[in-house]
Design a protein around this motif. Structure first.
Motif, PDB file in Angstrom:
ATOM      1  N   LYS A 151     -11.032   0.474   6.233  1.00  0.00           N
ATOM      2  CA  LYS A 151     -12.498   0.502   6.305  1.00  0.00           C
ATOM      3  C   LYS A 151     -13.098   0.849   4.940  1.00  0.00           C
ATOM      4  N   GLY A 152     -12.481   1.789   4.230  1.00  0.00           N
ATOM      5  CA  GLY A 152     -12.974   2.159   2.909  1.00  0.00           C
ATOM      6  C   GLY A 152     -12.907   1.005   1.930  1.00  0.00           C
ATOM      7  N   GLU A 153     -11.862   0.182   2.056  1.00  0.00           N
ATOM      8  CA  GLU A 153     -11.741  -0.983   1.178  1.00  0.00           C
ATOM      9  C   GLU A 153     -12.847  -2.003   1.457  1.00  0.00           C
ATOM     10  N   ILE A 154     -13.185  -2.180   2.712  1.00  0.00           N
ATOM     11  CA  ILE A 154     -14.272  -3.101   3.045  1.00  0.00           C
ATOM     12  C   ILE A 154     -15.594  -2.590   2.480  1.00  0.00           C
ATOM     13  N   SER A 155     -15.809  -1.275   2.538  1.00  0.00           N
ATOM     14  CA  SER A 155     -17.030  -0.695   1.980  1.00  0.00           C
ATOM     15  C   SER A 155     -17.108  -0.965   0.482  1.00  0.00           C
ATOM     16  N   SER A 156     -15.975  -0.777  -0.207  1.00  0.00           N
ATOM     17  CA  SER A 156     -15.929  -1.051  -1.643  1.00  0.00           C
ATOM     18  C   SER A 156     -16.187  -2.531  -1.927  1.00  0.00           C
ATOM     19  N   LEU A 157     -15.594  -3.389  -1.119  1.00  0.00           N
ATOM     20  CA  LEU A 157     -15.788  -4.827  -1.282  1.00  0.00           C
ATOM     21  C   LEU A 157     -17.260  -5.201  -1.155  1.00  0.00           C
ATOM     22  N   LEU A 158     -17.911  -4.698  -0.128  1.00  0.00           N
ATOM     23  CA  LEU A 158     -19.313  -5.045   0.106  1.00  0.00           C
ATOM     24  C   LEU A 158     -20.204  -4.540  -1.022  1.00  0.00           C
ATOM     25  N   ARG A 192       0.849  -1.181   0.000  1.00  0.00           N
ATOM     26  CA  ARG A 192       0.000   0.000   0.000  1.00  0.00           C
ATOM     27  C   ARG A 192       0.892   1.242   0.000  1.00  0.00           C
ATOM     28  N   ASN A 193       0.292   2.350  -0.406  1.00  0.00           N
ATOM     29  CA  ASN A 193       1.028   3.602  -0.454  1.00  0.00           C
ATOM     30  C   ASN A 193       1.046   4.291   0.897  1.00  0.00           C
ATOM     31  N   GLU A 194       1.966   5.230   1.047  1.00  0.00           N
ATOM     32  CA  GLU A 194       2.105   5.991   2.282  1.00  0.00           C
ATOM     33  C   GLU A 194       0.770   6.629   2.653  1.00  0.00           C
ATOM     34  N   GLY A 195       0.469   6.594   3.953  1.00  0.00           N
ATOM     35  CA  GLY A 195      -0.786   7.159   4.431  1.00  0.00           C
ATOM     36  C   GLY A 195      -1.868   6.127   4.659  1.00  0.00           C
ATOM     37  N   TYR A 196      -1.620   4.891   4.269  1.00  0.00           N
ATOM     38  CA  TYR A 196      -2.610   3.834   4.467  1.00  0.00           C
ATOM     39  C   TYR A 196      -2.769   3.548   5.956  1.00  0.00           C
ATOM     40  N   GLY A 197      -3.999   3.514   6.426  1.00  0.00           N
ATOM     41  CA  GLY A 197      -4.260   3.286   7.842  1.00  0.00           C
ATOM     42  C   GLY A 197      -5.622   2.651   8.043  1.00  0.00           C
ATOM     43  N   TRP A 214      -1.305  -1.989  14.003  1.00  0.00           N
ATOM     44  CA  TRP A 214      -2.490  -1.298  14.495  1.00  0.00           C
ATOM     45  C   TRP A 214      -3.074  -2.150  15.613  1.00  0.00           C
ATOM     46  N   THR A 215      -3.756  -1.514  16.538  1.00  0.00           N
ATOM     47  CA  THR A 215      -4.526  -2.304  17.498  1.00  0.00           C
ATOM     48  C   THR A 215      -5.911  -2.547  16.909  1.00  0.00           C
ATOM     49  N   ILE A 216      -6.540  -3.601  17.354  1.00  0.00           N
ATOM     50  CA  ILE A 216      -7.899  -3.862  16.885  1.00  0.00           C
ATOM     51  C   ILE A 216      -8.836  -2.759  17.355  1.00  0.00           C
ATOM     52  N   GLY A 217      -8.510  -2.149  18.489  1.00  0.00           N
ATOM     53  CA  GLY A 217      -9.312  -1.031  18.972  1.00  0.00           C
ATOM     54  C   GLY A 217      -9.291   0.146  18.019  1.00  0.00           C
ATOM     55  N   GLU A 218      -8.126   0.415  17.400  1.00  0.00           N
ATOM     56  CA  GLU A 218      -8.032   1.510  16.436  1.00  0.00           C
ATOM     57  C   GLU A 218      -8.922   1.254  15.224  1.00  0.00           C
ATOM     58  N   VAL A 219      -9.015   0.010  14.812  1.00  0.00           N
ATOM     59  CA  VAL A 219      -9.870  -0.321  13.672  1.00  0.00           C
ATOM     60  C   VAL A 219     -11.339  -0.178  14.062  1.00  0.00           C
ATOM     61  N   ILE A 220     -11.685  -0.653  15.242  1.00  0.00           N
ATOM     62  CA  ILE A 220     -13.077  -0.545  15.699  1.00  0.00           C
ATOM     63  C   ILE A 220     -13.485   0.915  15.846  1.00  0.00           C
ATOM     64  N   ASP A 221     -12.538   1.748  16.258  1.00  0.00           N
ATOM     65  CA  ASP A 221     -12.835   3.174  16.434  1.00  0.00           C
ATOM     66  C   ASP A 221     -13.180   3.881  15.128  1.00  0.00           C
ATOM     67  N   THR A 222     -12.912   3.262  13.993  1.00  0.00           N
ATOM     68  CA  THR A 222     -13.306   3.870  12.714  1.00  0.00           C
ATOM     69  C   THR A 222     -14.809   3.768  12.477  1.00  0.00           C
ATOM     70  N   GLY A 223     -15.501   3.005  13.324  1.00  0.00           N
ATOM     71  CA  GLY A 223     -16.932   2.795  13.136  1.00  0.00           C
ATOM     72  C   GLY A 223     -17.245   1.590  12.275  1.00  0.00           C
ATOM     73  N   ILE A 224     -16.263   0.729  12.111  1.00  0.00           N
ATOM     74  CA  ILE A 224     -16.422  -0.416  11.227  1.00  0.00           C
ATOM     75  C   ILE A 224     -17.562  -1.339  11.669  1.00  0.00           C
ATOM     76  N   LEU A 225     -17.746  -1.465  12.987  1.00  0.00           N
ATOM     77  CA  LEU A 225     -18.812  -2.337  13.477  1.00  0.00           C
ATOM     78  C   LEU A 225     -20.167  -1.640  13.506  1.00  0.00           C
ATOM     79  N   VAL A 226     -20.157  -0.332  13.362  1.00  0.00           N
ATOM     80  CA  VAL A 226     -21.422   0.391  13.243  1.00  0.00           C
ATOM     81  C   VAL A 226     -21.923   0.303  11.805  1.00  0.00           C
ATOM     82  N   ASP A 227     -21.019   0.582  10.867  1.00  0.00           N
ATOM     83  CA  ASP A 227     -21.413   0.614   9.459  1.00  0.00           C
ATOM     84  C   ASP A 227     -21.607  -0.781   8.869  1.00  0.00           C
ATOM     85  N   PHE A 228     -20.863  -1.763   9.382  1.00  0.00           N
ATOM     86  CA  PHE A 228     -20.914  -3.113   8.802  1.00  0.00           C
ATOM     87  C   PHE A 228     -21.296  -4.152   9.857  1.00  0.00           C
TER      88      PHE A 228
END
Length: 682
Positions: free
Chosen positions: A266-273, A256-261, A296-310
């Motif tokens: 989360k955006g990739e999962i949205s595109s996938l769905l 991935r390119n610089e800045g990927y986080g 990354w911690t799993i908490g950081e990923v959850i904090d993106t709202g991934i479990l709210v949106d998906f």
């Protein structure tokens, strides 16, 4: 040998598999029993691979050039401490009732396997019509105890795996040696739907459910054949699809390119769905995420709202974690190489499993609150192949079982031990270095014994709750757990990491049970039954025993346990109301506190095992150069087939194939009578 399944069209179903299973188990015996004779498998054939399978001669390591899976290197067991000495006699007093600190309820299939996609055809079978008999037997051992098994096929190699209708070679999977990518030098894969048919046919014989992975290498043009065909062929046998294997490492691996986080992920999962929905694919509870490694911690990923949106699409929360790594040695990174002898003590302590699981306690609580399973989706003793003399030694069996129980106690809902190729030390099981050799030449490693014992620790009730007892004043070399069901103590799991053949450091543990909240007096049964996981030393590398049975040394296993089962009956002292159990140094003891505890764990008779007694119709006169076998996988040799690990230095090319012969095989049925099936001799 591989189990032979007829295939007639590409929509082969579970129903058809069951019909052929009925034919194999009922009709064919009438024809084949009269024809079958015992097939002779030459003893000592393992010397073709350059080593004696059970040797402990450390001098061999200096000249050994073969695959890591058979490295003869043996380390020195640590001497038990003397200042202060470890207390070897202590008591455990269990209570009935509502015990604080118990885990969530678990099933016996808590531990499963994660098979690297690039070696899946070597482990599962040659194609949908030829299944690996030893693999079936290894799974059947577990099903007899736990009722079911979970297996993931994926890993780094899933990320660039591309499905094609067929391959010119006729194989089910091939690697692109020119397309190696990332620090682990994982080759891209091209595979056919036969991989999925193999899984389906395996599940028609043994109660296996599967996890698969969606490639995340091209998030603009999603490759969703694995989802479309997986849902079509496996149906409800596929439990979910991993969305990204360690996405937190994509940036550092140059993917991935610089800045990927986390937000990018989360955006990739949205595109996938969106793409899945546009193709009419099922999405509800289908995704497994985020499978982060720790960057990354799993908490950081959850904090993106991934479990709210998906929330409806993510069915399982997941992480991947190894306690250490051997990357400096495996890939010559220039970093300080960790010496196996120095690493050995870190796998002879309860503290290592505690250290790993403590970082996930908040997430496991959160997962319960939101009603999601929480899995350790890939783990083992050390990444980048493990450590020689550690990952392939009895120490790993004790540590893996302790680690599994710590994850259960910490409210993970399951964990998968990774299976690599010939170039790793840690695999729970390894096929021989050619998928054309005799079926009784698999090598079963210590981590398989950990999974086997774990099935009996938890049993089949689906109500087992685990608690770390902190026994012996928290001594880290002698941990102990209790397993409860509905407030009743059922089993006690005792470890002894010490190594002392004299017996001076054998543990003597006095177990008693009081009434707890029901106000009953301290008591003990008249006797308890005990099963042991044993080896001579923590550094022993083969012939481990679980309840007196073994899967043998290198190149000696067809996946079936051998020897008489040994269950020790320990009389209890009615005067002191204690049952004193001995735990050898080294060793593990599983204590069954009542008849139900034992019955819920004992192997049931409802699963077929697959024997390799055979009569070959065509004479196999093929020969093969021993040096070709010695270098047929691992570091060295250029003509190596579908049996590589994903490690740097592994060649993706093909090994010479032995001549095929159609073989008739009699299977021994347990609980369903005698049966027979057609096998292909590979």
């Amino acid at each position: 040998m591989h189990l032979f399944f007829p295939r007639t069209h590409t929509t082969y179903t579970h129903t058809m598999a069951r019909k052929w299973q009925t034919l194999a188990l009922v009709v064919l015996p009438l024809i084949l029993n009269a024809l079958a004779i015992t097939r002779y498998i030459p003893e000592g054939q393992e010397t073709l691979f350059g080593i004696q399978p059970s040797s402990t001669d450390t001098s061999l390591a200096t000249s050994y050039t073969g695959s890591a899976a058979y490295d003869p290197r043996t380390l020195n067991p640590p001497i038990p401490p003397t200042d202060p000495p470890v207390n070897t006699q202590f008591a455990i007093r269990l209570a009935n009732g509502d015990i604080p600190g118990l885990s969530i309820r678990h099933h016996g299939a808590f531990l499963g396997f994660s098979i690297e996609f690039s070696v899946s055809n070597h482990v599962l079978g040659r194609n949908g019509s030829a299944l690996s008999v030893p693999f079936l037997n290894l799974l059947a051992n577990l099903q007899r105890r736990s009722g079911r098994i979970t297996v993931r096929v994926g890993g780094n190699s899933q990320e660039t795996a591309t499905m094609v209708p067929s391959l010119a070679s006729g194989r089910t999977l091939e690697k692109d040696k020119n397309g190696l990518y990332n620090p682990t030098q994982t080759p891209p894969l091209v595979y056919t739907p036969e991989i999925l048919y193999m899984m389906s046919n395996i599940s028609s014989l043994v109660n296996v459910d599967w996890f698969l992975g969606i490639p995340f290498n091209d998030t603009t043009n999603w490759h969703l054949d694995i989802v479309q065909k997986g849902q079509q062929i496996l149906g409800d046998r596929v439990l979910g699809f991993q969305v990204g294997n360690e996405p937190d490492l994509y940036l550092s691996h140059g993917r991935r390119n610089e800045g990927y986080g986390p937000i990018s992920y989360k955006g990739e999962i949205s595109s996938l769905l969106n793409t899945m929905r546009s193709q009419g694919l099922k999405t509800q509870n289908q995704l497994i995420a985020p499978s982060v490694n720790g960057k990354w911690t799993i908490g950081e990923v959850i904090d993106t709202g991934i479990l709210v949106d998906f929330a409806n699409e993510i069915g399982i929360l997941s992480v991947e974690k190894y306690p250490s790594d051997n990357c400096a040695a495996a890939f010559k990174t220039g970093a300080q190489v960790r010496q196996p002898q120095d690493m050995l003590p870190t796998y002879l302590t309860h503290a290592t499993g505690v250290r790993i699981t403590q970082q996930y306690l908040n997430i496991s609580r959160f997962a319960q609150e939101v009603g999601k399973p929480f899995m350790m989706f890939e783990t083992n003793s050390a990444s980048c192949g493990g450590f020689p003399g550690v990952s392939d030694a009895f120490a790993a069996a004790l540590w893996g079982l302790d680690y599994g129980l710590m994850m259960a106690y910490s409210n993970f809902t399951g964990a998968l031990f990774h299976v690599g190729g010939q170039n790793v030390y840690y695999s729970p099981f390894t096929p021989p270095p050619s998928n054309r050799t005799a079926s009784r030449q698999w090598t079963v490693g210590p981590m398989y014994y950990a999974v086997l014992a774990m099935t009996e620790v938890l049993g089949r009730s689906n109500r087992s709750q685990v608690i770390d007892l902190g026994v012996n004043n928290g001594e880290q070399s002698t941990p102990g757990y209790a397993i409860y069901e509905n407030g009743v103590p059922m089993r006690v799991a005792l470890f002894n990491y010490l190594d002392d053949a004299s017996g001076a450091h054998d543990l003597r543990v006095a177990i008693s049970i009081d009434g707890g909240e029901v106000q009953q007096p301290v008591s003990a049964p008249s006797s308890v039954r005990v099963k042991y996981l044993l080896a001579e030393h923590v550094t022993t590398k083969s012939n481990f025993t679980w309840a007196g049975q073994t899967l043998g040394a290198n190149f000696k296993s067809d996946g079936r346990l051998r020897g008489e089962e040994s269950i020790v009956s320990v009389p209890c002292d009615t005067a002191t109301n204690t049952c004193t159990v001995t735990v050898p140094a080294p060793g593990f003891a599983l204590v069954f506190l009542n008849d139900k505890a034992y019955e819920d764990s004992a192997p049931s008779g409802n699963t077929v095992t697959f024997a390799t007694t055979a009569r070959t119709r065509t004479v196999n006169t093929a020969t093969i150069d021993p040096k070709a076998l010695e270098t047929s996988n691992g570091h060295g040799g250029k003509d190596r087939a579908d049996i590589q690990s994903t490690s740097k230095g592994s060649s993706p090319n093909g090994a010479s194939r032995l001549k095929e012969g159609l073989t008739q095989v009699v299977m021994t049925g347990l609980g369903v009578g005698f049966g027979a099936a057609l096998f292909t001799l590979l």
